[in-house]
Design an enzyme around this catalytic site. Structure first.
Site, PDB file in Angstrom:
ATOM      1  N   HIS A  69      -6.463  -3.793 -10.892  1.00 22.93           N
ATOM      2  CA  HIS A  69      -6.973  -4.543  -9.738  1.00 22.93           C
ATOM      3  C   HIS A  69      -7.852  -5.688 -10.256  1.00 22.93           C
ATOM      4  O   HIS A  69      -8.706  -5.470 -11.117  1.00 22.93           O
ATOM      5  CB  HIS A  69      -7.778  -3.615  -8.826  1.00 22.93           C
ATOM      6  N   THR A  80      -5.766   6.891  -5.921  1.00 25.87           N
ATOM      7  CA  THR A  80      -5.935   7.987  -4.965  1.00 25.87           C
ATOM      8  C   THR A  80      -5.593   7.425  -3.590  1.00 25.87           C
ATOM      9  O   THR A  80      -5.209   6.261  -3.466  1.00 25.87           O
ATOM     10  CB  THR A  80      -7.388   8.504  -4.972  1.00 25.87           C
ATOM     11  N   ILE A 117       0.857  -1.182   0.000  1.00 29.53           N
ATOM     12  CA  ILE A 117       0.000   0.000   0.000  1.00 29.53           C
ATOM     13  C   ILE A 117       0.897   1.237   0.000  1.00 29.53           C
ATOM     14  O   ILE A 117       1.828   1.339   0.798  1.00 29.53           O
ATOM     15  CB  ILE A 117      -0.930  -0.016   1.231  1.00 29.53           C
ATOM     16  N   LEU A 174      -7.747   3.123  -0.832  1.00 29.84           N
ATOM     17  CA  LEU A 174      -7.247   1.858  -1.390  1.00 29.84           C
ATOM     18  C   LEU A 174      -8.210   1.298  -2.448  1.00 29.84           C
ATOM     19  O   LEU A 174      -9.386   1.047  -2.149  1.00 29.84           O
ATOM     20  CB  LEU A 174      -7.057   0.831  -0.266  1.00 29.84           C
ATOM     21  N   GLU A 200      -6.880  -8.758 -18.271  1.00 28.12           N
ATOM     22  CA  GLU A 200      -5.958  -7.746 -17.728  1.00 28.12           C
ATOM     23  C   GLU A 200      -4.921  -7.373 -18.783  1.00 28.12           C
ATOM     24  O   GLU A 200      -4.560  -6.202 -18.945  1.00 28.12           O
ATOM     25  CB  GLU A 200      -5.253  -8.266 -16.468  1.00 28.12           C
TER      26      GLU A 200
HETATM   27  C1  GAR Z   1      -2.755  -9.314 -11.254  1.00 27.21           C
HETATM   28  O1  GAR Z   1      -3.894 -10.127 -11.258  1.00 27.21           O
HETATM   29  C2  GAR Z   1      -3.105  -7.934 -10.713  1.00 27.21           C
HETATM   30  O2  GAR Z   1      -4.390  -7.496 -11.079  1.00 27.21           O
HETATM   31  C3  GAR Z   1      -3.029  -8.192  -9.233  1.00 27.21           C
HETATM   32  O3  GAR Z   1      -1.904  -9.015  -9.071  1.00 27.21           O
HETATM   33  C4  GAR Z   1      -1.731  -9.816 -10.240  1.00 27.21           C
HETATM   34  C5  GAR Z   1      -0.320  -9.635 -10.727  1.00 27.21           C
HETATM   35  O4  GAR Z   1      -0.039 -10.520 -11.773  1.00 27.21           O
HETATM   36  N1  GAR Z   1      -2.908  -6.979  -8.499  1.00 27.21           N
HETATM   37  C6  GAR Z   1      -3.356  -6.835  -7.258  1.00 27.21           C
HETATM   38  O5  GAR Z   1      -3.903  -7.720  -6.633  1.00 27.21           O
HETATM   39  C7  GAR Z   1      -3.134  -5.464  -6.669  1.00 27.21           C
HETATM   40  N2  GAR Z   1      -3.742  -5.351  -5.389  1.00 27.21           N
HETATM   41  P1  GAR Z   1       1.243 -10.292 -12.690  1.00 27.21           P
HETATM   42  O6  GAR Z   1       2.442 -10.125 -11.733  1.00 27.21           O
HETATM   43  O7  GAR Z   1       1.351 -11.556 -13.462  1.00 27.21           O
HETATM   44  O8  GAR Z   1       1.028  -9.076 -13.522  1.00 27.21           O
END
Ligand code: GAR
Length: 217
Positions: free
Chosen positions: A113, A145, A96, A148, A178
């Site tokens: 996210h 922002t 964070i 969280l 993503e």
């Molecule tokens: C992804 O799913 C991303 O959305 C998440 O972590 C993963 C990273 O995967 N992010 C969070 O949970 C942020 N709080 P990656 O390292 O393969 O990109």
């Protein structure tokens, strides 16, 4: 002369498949963005290798080396700022960020996210969506922002939750979207189409809806 490319610094904590999608999308010299640095709070993670393979500068700011969050935040800010970024993209960055960091990069700090925000900020998003009996999971790119996972949404993509899904299966399905929506958001920002004004995300000067642009495959 060609216009300067948008300088992007990516912050990671792990595997870095989203980082890879950004590296691949913006590899060409005539693309609007350039990944100029990758900073991890964990040494030895896969994302650092991905960056090195792509010839991108890397740095580690290990949170365990600092006495408290404020000291880590200050060191991280210094390291990220040393790359002179136009945009800072959190890609699986699992710390964070403090208020000072967020304020310093306000309007040029984005995150991805793994949920359909505002549902499931925080951790264990896929497990929570399955347990709630939701029909869909998904991912959201948003401006960061001080709240969280609460900043204005930019783009969101949904995927179905199937009857036999466990959190791992759903996570894998969500990752495939993503890898599409994060490069899209970065491209919008880099080409001057996306901005944060008075707490509102704007695309082509028009306010985006509450969940952001709804991406359809
Ligand atoms: C992804 O799913 C991303 O959305 C998440 O972590 C993963 C990273 O995967 N992010 C969070 O949970 C942020 N709080 P990656 O390292 O393969 O990109």
């Amino acid at each position: 002369m060609a216009e300067a490319r948008c300088r992007v610094v990516v912050l990671i904590s792990g595997t870095g498949t989203n980082l890879q999608a950004l590296l691949d999308t913006f590899a060409a010299a005539d693309s609007p963005a350039e990944i100029v640095g990758v900073v991890s709070n964990r040494p030895g993670v896969g994302g650092l290798e991905r960056a090195a393979r792509a010839g991108v500068a890397t740095a580690v700011v290990d949170h365990r080396d600092f006495p408290d969050r404020a000291a880590f935040d200050a060191a991280l800010l210094d390291k990220v700022a040393s790359f002179a970024p136009d945009l800072v993209a959190l890609a699986g960055f699992m710390r964070i960020l403090g208020a000072e960091f967020v304020r310093h990069f306000a309007g040029r700090l984005i995150n991805i996210h793994p949920s359909l925000l505002p549902r499931y900020p925080g951790l264990d998003t896929h497990k929570r969506a399955i347990e709630a009996g939701d029909s869909h999971g998904g991912a959201t790119v948003h401006f960061v922002t001080e709240e969280l996972d609460g900043g204005p949404a930019i783009v969101q993509a949904a995927v179905p939750i199937l009857p036999d899904d466990d959190p791992g299966a759903l996570a894998a399905r969500v990752l495939t979207v993503e890898h599409q929506i994060y490069p899209l958001a970065v491209e919008w920002f880099a080409s001057g189409r996306l901005a944060l004004r008075d707490g509102q995300a704007l695309l082509d000067r028009q306010p985006l809806p509450a969940g952001g642009y709804r991406f359809e495959e």
